[in-house]
Scaffold this motif. Sequence first.
Motif, PDB file in Angstrom:
ATOM      1  N   ALA A  10      58.131 118.093  57.914  1.00 44.38           N
ATOM      2  CA  ALA A  10      57.339 116.924  58.557  1.00 44.38           C
ATOM      3  C   ALA A  10      57.391 117.250  59.982  1.00 44.38           C
ATOM      4  CB  ALA A  10      58.405 115.713  58.431  1.00 44.38           C
ATOM      5  N   LEU A  11      56.186 116.618  60.566  1.00 46.50           N
ATOM      6  CA  LEU A  11      55.943 116.877  61.834  1.00 46.50           C
ATOM      7  C   LEU A  11      55.912 115.429  62.460  1.00 46.50           C
ATOM      8  CD1 LEU A  11      52.894 119.459  61.756  1.00 46.50           C
ATOM      9  CD2 LEU A  11      55.380 119.797  62.234  1.00 46.50           C
ATOM     10  N   ARG A  12      56.175 115.525  63.980  1.00 42.52           N
ATOM     11  CA  ARG A  12      56.103 114.330  64.852  1.00 42.52           C
ATOM     12  C   ARG A  12      55.259 114.782  66.042  1.00 42.52           C
ATOM     13  NH1 ARG A  12      60.285 112.259  69.028  1.00 42.52           N
ATOM     14  NH2 ARG A  12      58.664 111.909  70.601  1.00 42.52           N
ATOM     15  N   TYR A  13      54.331 113.577  66.336  1.00 48.04           N
ATOM     16  CA  TYR A  13      53.557 113.942  67.595  1.00 48.04           C
ATOM     17  C   TYR A  13      53.189 112.444  68.426  1.00 48.04           C
ATOM     18  CZ  TYR A  13      50.004 115.242  70.984  1.00 48.04           C
ATOM     19  OH  TYR A  13      49.295 115.423  72.005  1.00 48.04           O
ATOM     20  N   LYS A  14      53.524 112.472  69.471  1.00 46.91           N
ATOM     21  CA  LYS A  14      53.300 111.540  69.925  1.00 46.91           C
ATOM     22  C   LYS A  14      52.344 111.725  71.113  1.00 46.91           C
ATOM     23  CE  LYS A  14      57.213 108.371  68.992  1.00 46.91           C
ATOM     24  NZ  LYS A  14      58.377 107.527  69.210  1.00 46.91           N
ATOM     25  N   LYS A  30      65.162 120.031  46.373  1.00 48.82           N
ATOM     26  CA  LYS A  30      65.558 118.686  46.307  1.00 48.82           C
ATOM     27  C   LYS A  30      65.365 118.106  47.729  1.00 48.82           C
ATOM     28  CE  LYS A  30      68.440 118.339  42.404  1.00 48.82           C
ATOM     29  NZ  LYS A  30      67.763 117.687  41.433  1.00 48.82           N
ATOM     30  N   ILE A  31      65.633 118.954  48.837  1.00 46.60           N
ATOM     31  CA  ILE A  31      65.341 118.389  49.997  1.00 46.60           C
ATOM     32  C   ILE A  31      63.742 118.164  50.324  1.00 46.60           C
ATOM     33  CG2 ILE A  31      65.562 118.959  52.670  1.00 46.60           C
ATOM     34  CD1 ILE A  31      68.133 120.509  51.817  1.00 46.60           C
ATOM     35  N   ALA A  32      63.096 119.133  49.879  1.00 46.59           N
ATOM     36  CA  ALA A  32      61.552 118.708  49.989  1.00 46.59           C
ATOM     37  C   ALA A  32      61.213 117.563  49.277  1.00 46.59           C
ATOM     38  CB  ALA A  32      60.822 119.960  49.417  1.00 46.59           C
ATOM     39  N   LEU A  38      60.671 110.064  51.217  1.00 44.73           N
ATOM     40  CA  LEU A  38      60.853 109.279  52.239  1.00 44.73           C
ATOM     41  C   LEU A  38      59.301 108.973  52.976  1.00 44.73           C
ATOM     42  CD1 LEU A  38      64.083 110.717  53.966  1.00 44.73           C
ATOM     43  CD2 LEU A  38      63.589 108.291  52.919  1.00 44.73           C
ATOM     44  N   ALA A  39      58.788 109.943  53.219  1.00 45.87           N
ATOM     45  CA  ALA A  39      57.287 109.900  53.675  1.00 45.87           C
ATOM     46  C   ALA A  39      56.460 108.677  52.919  1.00 45.87           C
ATOM     47  CB  ALA A  39      56.458 111.129  53.730  1.00 45.87           C
ATOM     48  N   PRO A  45      51.127 109.635  55.660  1.00 45.28           N
ATOM     49  CA  PRO A  45      50.017 110.489  54.718  1.00 45.28           C
ATOM     50  C   PRO A  45      50.854 111.890  54.678  1.00 45.28           C
ATOM     51  CG  PRO A  45      49.277 109.500  56.872  1.00 45.28           C
ATOM     52  CD  PRO A  45      50.769 109.174  57.011  1.00 45.28           C
ATOM     53  N   ILE A  46      50.708 112.173  53.574  1.00 46.70           N
ATOM     54  CA  ILE A  46      50.998 113.747  53.034  1.00 46.70           C
ATOM     55  C   ILE A  46      49.680 114.380  52.773  1.00 46.70           C
ATOM     56  CG2 ILE A  46      52.194 114.841  51.170  1.00 46.70           C
ATOM     57  CD1 ILE A  46      53.833 112.321  50.699  1.00 46.70           C
ATOM     58  N   LYS A  47      49.938 115.739  53.132  1.00 47.08           N
ATOM     59  CA  LYS A  47      48.952 116.777  52.970  1.00 47.08           C
ATOM     60  C   LYS A  47      49.517 118.078  52.303  1.00 47.08           C
ATOM     61  CE  LYS A  47      44.472 118.247  54.067  1.00 47.08           C
ATOM     62  NZ  LYS A  47      43.491 117.888  53.331  1.00 47.08           N
TER      63      LYS A  47
END
Length: 90
Positions: A10-14, A30-32, A38-39, A45-47
């Motif tokens: 997961a990435l974050r960009y503001k 399982k973590i993935a 959660l996404a 969005p998931i890619k």
Amino acid sequence: MAKKRKKAVALRYKSGEDNAPTVTARGEGKIAEKIIELARQHDIPIKDEPDLIEVLSKLDLNEEIPPTVYVAVAELLAFVYSLNKKKEIL
């Protein structure tokens, strides 16, 4: 041949706040699956880009992405922005 374990990052960009996207979550198995779940729950969005996920999964949490993957991540962000624009139209 053994089945490859699912990986997720997961990435974050503001814009205006962050210098570059940062890794906020990463994992496999399982973590993935939980990251992806959660996404979806939060309409994020998931890619699926296995090569990019492989590179990003090697980064530490809260680490900015390296300049070598800027183009690939920029394409990912363009994908996300286009999805957001489509939602605004609907």
